[in-house]
Enzyme design. Sequence first.
Site, PDB file in Angstrom:
ATOM      1  N   TYR A   1       0.840  -1.199   0.000  1.00  0.00           N
ATOM      2  CA  TYR A   1       0.000   0.000   0.000  1.00  0.00           C
ATOM      3  C   TYR A   1       0.874   1.248   0.000  1.00  0.00           C
ATOM      4  O   TYR A   1       0.604   2.211  -0.723  1.00  0.00           O
ATOM      5  CB  TYR A   1      -0.926   0.003   1.220  1.00  0.00           C
ATOM      6  CG  TYR A   1      -1.925  -1.128   1.227  1.00  0.00           C
ATOM      7  CD1 TYR A   1      -3.086  -1.062   0.468  1.00  0.00           C
ATOM      8  CD2 TYR A   1      -1.708  -2.263   1.994  1.00  0.00           C
ATOM      9  CE1 TYR A   1      -4.011  -2.096   0.469  1.00  0.00           C
ATOM     10  CE2 TYR A   1      -2.624  -3.306   2.009  1.00  0.00           C
ATOM     11  CZ  TYR A   1      -3.765  -3.217   1.238  1.00  0.00           C
ATOM     12  OH  TYR A   1      -4.668  -4.254   1.240  1.00  0.00           O
TER      13      TYR A   1
ATOM     14  N   ASN B   1     -12.896  -1.252  -5.170  1.00  0.00           N
ATOM     15  CA  ASN B   1     -12.797  -1.742  -6.543  1.00  0.00           C
ATOM     16  C   ASN B   1     -13.961  -2.694  -6.821  1.00  0.00           C
ATOM     17  O   ASN B   1     -14.086  -3.739  -6.206  1.00  0.00           O
ATOM     18  CB  ASN B   1     -11.456  -2.460  -6.724  1.00  0.00           C
ATOM     19  CG  ASN B   1     -11.303  -3.116  -8.069  1.00  0.00           C
ATOM     20  OD1 ASN B   1     -12.041  -2.843  -9.009  1.00  0.00           O
ATOM     21  ND2 ASN B   1     -10.337  -4.007  -8.170  1.00  0.00           N
TER      22      ASN B   1
ATOM     23  N   CYS C   1      -6.745  -5.785  -7.599  1.00  0.00           N
ATOM     24  CA  CYS C   1      -6.458  -5.209  -6.289  1.00  0.00           C
ATOM     25  C   CYS C   1      -5.849  -6.226  -5.329  1.00  0.00           C
ATOM     26  O   CYS C   1      -5.217  -5.841  -4.343  1.00  0.00           O
ATOM     27  CB  CYS C   1      -7.714  -4.596  -5.686  1.00  0.00           C
ATOM     28  SG  CYS C   1      -9.118  -5.721  -5.590  1.00  0.00           S
ATOM     29  N   HIS C   2      -5.996  -7.512  -5.622  1.00  0.00           N
ATOM     30  CA  HIS C   2      -5.415  -8.543  -4.754  1.00  0.00           C
ATOM     31  C   HIS C   2      -3.893  -8.496  -4.763  1.00  0.00           C
ATOM     32  O   HIS C   2      -3.257  -9.067  -3.889  1.00  0.00           O
ATOM     33  CB  HIS C   2      -5.916  -9.936  -5.158  1.00  0.00           C
ATOM     34  CG  HIS C   2      -5.594 -10.315  -6.568  1.00  0.00           C
ATOM     35  ND1 HIS C   2      -6.392  -9.930  -7.634  1.00  0.00           N
ATOM     36  CD2 HIS C   2      -4.569 -11.025  -7.091  1.00  0.00           C
ATOM     37  CE1 HIS C   2      -5.853 -10.395  -8.753  1.00  0.00           C
ATOM     38  NE2 HIS C   2      -4.751 -11.063  -8.451  1.00  0.00           N
TER      39      HIS C   2
ATOM     40  N   GLU D   1      -1.558 -16.886  -9.244  1.00  0.00           N
ATOM     41  CA  GLU D   1      -0.835 -16.054 -10.189  1.00  0.00           C
ATOM     42  C   GLU D   1       0.676 -16.237 -10.130  1.00  0.00           C
ATOM     43  O   GLU D   1       1.361 -16.021 -11.114  1.00  0.00           O
ATOM     44  CB  GLU D   1      -1.187 -14.586  -9.976  1.00  0.00           C
ATOM     45  CG  GLU D   1      -2.601 -14.276 -10.412  1.00  0.00           C
ATOM     46  CD  GLU D   1      -2.907 -12.801 -10.408  1.00  0.00           C
ATOM     47  OE1 GLU D   1      -2.085 -11.994  -9.941  1.00  0.00           O
ATOM     48  OE2 GLU D   1      -4.000 -12.448 -10.870  1.00  0.00           O
TER      49      GLU D   1
END
Length: 164
Positions: free
Chosen positions: A90, A115, A123-124, A154
């Site tokens: 962040y 989102n 956003c993950h 991912e």
Amino acid sequence: MYDVIVEFPRMKVGVRARDGRVTDICYLPLSAPLLAPRTSLGERAAKQLEGYRANPDAPFDLPLLIEGTPFQRRLWSALCEIPRGKTVTYGELARRLGAPGLEMRRAVGQACGDNRLPIVIPCHRVVAANGLGGFAHATGGYLLEAKRWLLAHECGADAFELTP
């Protein structure tokens, strides 16, 4: 309410559309019932989500309705620049947007949580400096399990998987 609900590990994913564009992609608990596509856009979204579920490199080309403040839209655009398999904190995202500091980190977290098109706007991939962080305004439960699965999916590793 939804145009389709697709099964994923650790969650279900619901899609809403309006006027020919996807307006919401929602993470739902495993207990949510599946829903076959109700529209052609629901069918298209289901196929693309299933493609992503099978292969994290599968592309999305859904027509999206992106509604938000100028800051949210700027942040969401920055999220799309985070490569698959990578994460950003962040704080780092706040610095990239030109406004470091605690308040900006909080604003980044709020905008990530707001989102309405997760997975497509990833956003993950934003995490806390000291761990996973929250997800979709949650700090526990199935939403954090969803984030762990998405990250592991991912990156092809089990760094965020739960231990049995």
